[in-house]
Design a protein around this motif. Sequence first.
Motif, PDB file in Angstrom:
ATOM      1  N   ASP A 219       0.906  -0.955   0.157  1.00 54.46           N
ATOM      2  CA  ASP A 219       0.563   0.266   0.121  1.00 54.46           C
ATOM      3  C   ASP A 219       0.749   1.001  -0.257  1.00 54.46           C
ATOM      4  OD1 ASP A 219      -2.295  -1.232  -0.172  1.00 54.46           O
ATOM      5  OD2 ASP A 219      -3.021  -1.094   2.047  1.00 54.46           O
ATOM      6  N   LEU A 220       1.759   1.237   0.735  1.00 54.75           N
ATOM      7  CA  LEU A 220       3.000   2.262   0.799  1.00 54.75           C
ATOM      8  C   LEU A 220       3.665   2.559  -0.367  1.00 54.75           C
ATOM      9  CD1 LEU A 220       3.931   4.369   2.353  1.00 54.75           C
ATOM     10  CD2 LEU A 220       6.348   3.051   2.556  1.00 54.75           C
ATOM     11  N   LEU A 221       4.018   1.790  -0.884  1.00 53.92           N
ATOM     12  CA  LEU A 221       4.471   1.454  -2.692  1.00 53.92           C
ATOM     13  C   LEU A 221       3.881   2.298  -3.534  1.00 53.92           C
ATOM     14  CD1 LEU A 221       6.718  -1.341  -3.508  1.00 53.92           C
ATOM     15  CD2 LEU A 221       7.227   0.925  -2.501  1.00 53.92           C
ATOM     16  N   LEU A 222       2.424   1.680  -3.525  1.00 50.21           N
ATOM     17  CA  LEU A 222       1.060   2.549  -4.168  1.00 50.21           C
ATOM     18  C   LEU A 222       0.588   3.744  -4.031  1.00 50.21           C
ATOM     19  CD1 LEU A 222      -0.634   1.953  -6.164  1.00 50.21           C
ATOM     20  CD2 LEU A 222      -2.006   1.298  -4.186  1.00 50.21           C
ATOM     21  N   ILE A 223       0.992   4.523  -3.225  1.00 53.34           N
ATOM     22  CA  ILE A 223       0.887   5.675  -2.787  1.00 53.34           C
ATOM     23  C   ILE A 223       2.428   5.989  -3.610  1.00 53.34           C
ATOM     24  CG2 ILE A 223       0.969   6.916  -0.644  1.00 53.34           C
ATOM     25  CD1 ILE A 223      -1.078   4.960   1.076  1.00 53.34           C
ATOM     26  N   VAL A 224       2.917   6.401  -2.654  1.00 58.31           N
ATOM     27  CA  VAL A 224       4.699   6.859  -3.479  1.00 58.31           C
ATOM     28  C   VAL A 224       4.438   6.903  -4.774  1.00 58.31           C
ATOM     29  CG1 VAL A 224       7.222   6.805  -3.593  1.00 58.31           C
ATOM     30  CG2 VAL A 224       5.891   6.304  -1.587  1.00 58.31           C
ATOM     31  N   LEU A 225       3.627   5.958  -5.259  1.00 59.92           N
ATOM     32  CA  LEU A 225       3.923   5.433  -6.688  1.00 59.92           C
ATOM     33  C   LEU A 225       2.134   6.836  -7.297  1.00 59.92           C
ATOM     34  CD1 LEU A 225       4.967   4.467  -9.920  1.00 59.92           C
ATOM     35  CD2 LEU A 225       2.886   2.252  -9.390  1.00 59.92           C
ATOM     36  N   LEU A 226       2.259   6.394  -7.396  1.00 62.96           N
ATOM     37  CA  LEU A 226       1.126   8.040  -7.191  1.00 62.96           C
ATOM     38  C   LEU A 226       0.745   9.506  -6.727  1.00 62.96           C
ATOM     39  CD1 LEU A 226      -2.510   7.753  -8.125  1.00 62.96           C
ATOM     40  CD2 LEU A 226      -2.685   8.364  -5.898  1.00 62.96           C
ATOM     41  N   LEU A 227       1.636   9.219  -6.232  1.00 59.64           N
ATOM     42  CA  LEU A 227       2.445  10.703  -5.553  1.00 59.64           C
ATOM     43  C   LEU A 227       3.418  11.088  -6.957  1.00 59.64           C
ATOM     44  CD1 LEU A 227       2.350  10.637  -2.015  1.00 59.64           C
ATOM     45  CD2 LEU A 227       0.970  12.168  -3.004  1.00 59.64           C
ATOM     46  N   CYS A 228       3.648   9.655  -7.315  1.00 64.09           N
ATOM     47  CA  CYS A 228       5.608  10.330  -8.249  1.00 64.09           C
ATOM     48  C   CYS A 228       3.757  10.505  -9.431  1.00 64.09           C
ATOM     49  CB  CYS A 228       5.999   8.941  -8.371  1.00 64.09           C
ATOM     50  SG  CYS A 228       7.343   8.963  -7.062  1.00 64.09           S
ATOM     51  N   CYS A 229       3.637   9.887 -10.170  1.00 65.80           N
ATOM     52  CA  CYS A 229       2.398   9.448 -11.112  1.00 65.80           C
ATOM     53  C   CYS A 229       1.853  11.258 -11.430  1.00 65.80           C
ATOM     54  CB  CYS A 229       1.612   8.885 -11.709  1.00 65.80           C
ATOM     55  SG  CYS A 229       2.206   7.101 -11.704  1.00 65.80           S
ATOM     56  N   VAL A 230       1.231  11.561  -9.934  1.00 67.94           N
ATOM     57  CA  VAL A 230       0.996  13.466 -10.053  1.00 67.94           C
ATOM     58  C   VAL A 230       1.613  14.281 -10.012  1.00 67.94           C
ATOM     59  CG1 VAL A 230      -0.226  14.737  -8.422  1.00 67.94           C
ATOM     60  CG2 VAL A 230      -0.982  12.122  -8.687  1.00 67.94           C
ATOM     61  N   ASN A 231       3.296  14.294  -9.285  1.00 64.59           N
ATOM     62  CA  ASN A 231       3.975  14.974  -9.255  1.00 64.59           C
ATOM     63  C   ASN A 231       4.367  14.991 -10.957  1.00 64.59           C
ATOM     64  OD1 ASN A 231       5.455  17.031  -7.981  1.00 64.59           O
ATOM     65  ND2 ASN A 231       7.669  15.747  -8.216  1.00 64.59           N
ATOM     66  N   LEU A 232       4.865  14.198 -11.794  1.00 64.77           N
ATOM     67  CA  LEU A 232       5.116  14.433 -12.857  1.00 64.77           C
ATOM     68  C   LEU A 232       4.231  14.797 -13.816  1.00 64.77           C
ATOM     69  CD1 LEU A 232       6.476  10.481 -13.397  1.00 64.77           C
ATOM     70  CD2 LEU A 232       7.951  12.886 -14.079  1.00 64.77           C
ATOM     71  N   PHE A 233       3.147  14.333 -13.852  1.00 66.99           N
ATOM     72  CA  PHE A 233       1.910  15.525 -13.915  1.00 66.99           C
ATOM     73  C   PHE A 233       1.682  16.759 -14.208  1.00 66.99           C
ATOM     74  CE2 PHE A 233      -2.733  17.225 -14.408  1.00 66.99           C
ATOM     75  CZ  PHE A 233      -2.843  17.135 -16.152  1.00 66.99           C
ATOM     76  N   ALA A 234       2.665  17.282 -12.679  1.00 70.01           N
ATOM     77  CA  ALA A 234       2.180  18.634 -12.932  1.00 70.01           C
ATOM     78  C   ALA A 234       3.136  19.247 -12.922  1.00 70.01           C
ATOM     79  CB  ALA A 234       1.909  18.822 -10.654  1.00 70.01           C
ATOM     80  N   VAL A 235       4.401  18.600 -13.022  1.00 65.71           N
ATOM     81  CA  VAL A 235       5.811  19.383 -13.632  1.00 65.71           C
ATOM     82  C   VAL A 235       5.654  19.165 -14.758  1.00 65.71           C
ATOM     83  CG1 VAL A 235       8.515  18.805 -13.618  1.00 65.71           C
ATOM     84  CG2 VAL A 235       7.599  18.404 -11.340  1.00 65.71           C
ATOM     85  N   GLY A 236       4.987  18.306 -15.766  1.00 63.20           N
ATOM     86  CA  GLY A 236       5.027  18.444 -16.872  1.00 63.20           C
ATOM     87  C   GLY A 236       4.135  19.930 -17.510  1.00 63.20           C
ATOM     88  N   ARG A 237       3.230  19.983 -16.868  1.00 61.94           N
ATOM     89  CA  ARG A 237       2.147  20.803 -16.467  1.00 61.94           C
ATOM     90  C   ARG A 237       2.909  22.383 -16.799  1.00 61.94           C
ATOM     91  NH1 ARG A 237      -2.749  21.010 -18.974  1.00 61.94           N
ATOM     92  NH2 ARG A 237      -4.726  22.410 -18.172  1.00 61.94           N
ATOM     93  N   LYS A 238       3.402  22.364 -15.503  1.00 67.28           N
ATOM     94  CA  LYS A 238       4.136  23.651 -15.462  1.00 67.28           C
ATOM     95  C   LYS A 238       4.915  24.401 -16.158  1.00 67.28           C
ATOM     96  CE  LYS A 238       6.714  25.922 -11.334  1.00 67.28           C
ATOM     97  NZ  LYS A 238       7.459  26.327 -11.289  1.00 67.28           N
ATOM     98  N   TYR A 239       5.963  23.044 -16.895  1.00 67.54           N
ATOM     99  CA  TYR A 239       7.390  23.404 -17.653  1.00 67.54           C
ATOM    100  C   TYR A 239       6.034  23.992 -18.826  1.00 67.54           C
ATOM    101  CZ  TYR A 239      10.722  22.518 -21.695  1.00 67.54           C
ATOM    102  OH  TYR A 239      10.565  22.367 -22.880  1.00 67.54           O
ATOM    103  N   TYR A 240       5.005  22.792 -20.025  1.00 69.25           N
ATOM    104  CA  TYR A 240       4.029  24.232 -20.849  1.00 69.25           C
ATOM    105  C   TYR A 240       4.059  25.303 -20.224  1.00 69.25           C
ATOM    106  CZ  TYR A 240       5.555  19.417 -23.393  1.00 69.25           C
ATOM    107  OH  TYR A 240       6.405  18.800 -23.935  1.00 69.25           O
ATOM    108  N   LEU A 241       3.044  25.570 -19.084  1.00 67.62           N
ATOM    109  CA  LEU A 241       2.749  27.056 -19.151  1.00 67.62           C
ATOM    110  C   LEU A 241       4.091  28.015 -19.038  1.00 67.62           C
ATOM    111  CD1 LEU A 241       0.154  25.842 -16.224  1.00 67.62           C
ATOM    112  CD2 LEU A 241      -0.496  26.816 -18.683  1.00 67.62           C
TER     113      LEU A 241
END
Length: 118
Positions: A45-67
């Motif tokens: 469960d901990l690994l799943l949470i960390v993986l989900l946080l990493c995916c959301v962070n990747l999306f946010a970093v990419g979105r911020k870059y293009y903005l």
Amino acid sequence: MMRFTWLWIAAYFGCACVWDWAEKNWAEKNGTAVPHTQQAKQFRDLLLIVLLLCCVNLFAVGRKYYLEKGQQTKFIYDWQQREATQQIFRILEYMVPVHVIVPMLKKPGSVIADEVKC
């Protein structure tokens, strides 16, 4: 600044692992050991949470870059437009009166004559 979120995710993962380890040692000392399957489930469960946080962070970093990239491009185009307008103003300054240039630049193609009633 967005790169520091990776440190927060790593810190969360590290603290959670230390907490699980400390909880396991405390339970062994008190004689209330947690079954191995439950420990594996908690870690999964901990690994799943960390993986989900990493995916959301990747999306946010990419979105911020293009903005930011879009904002920089818009700034450059606006700056080039301003320079071109100033250059046209300098050219027209010698051809027509100054009070006529501004309406010509603001509304290209429109009538620049003022109506005067006698």
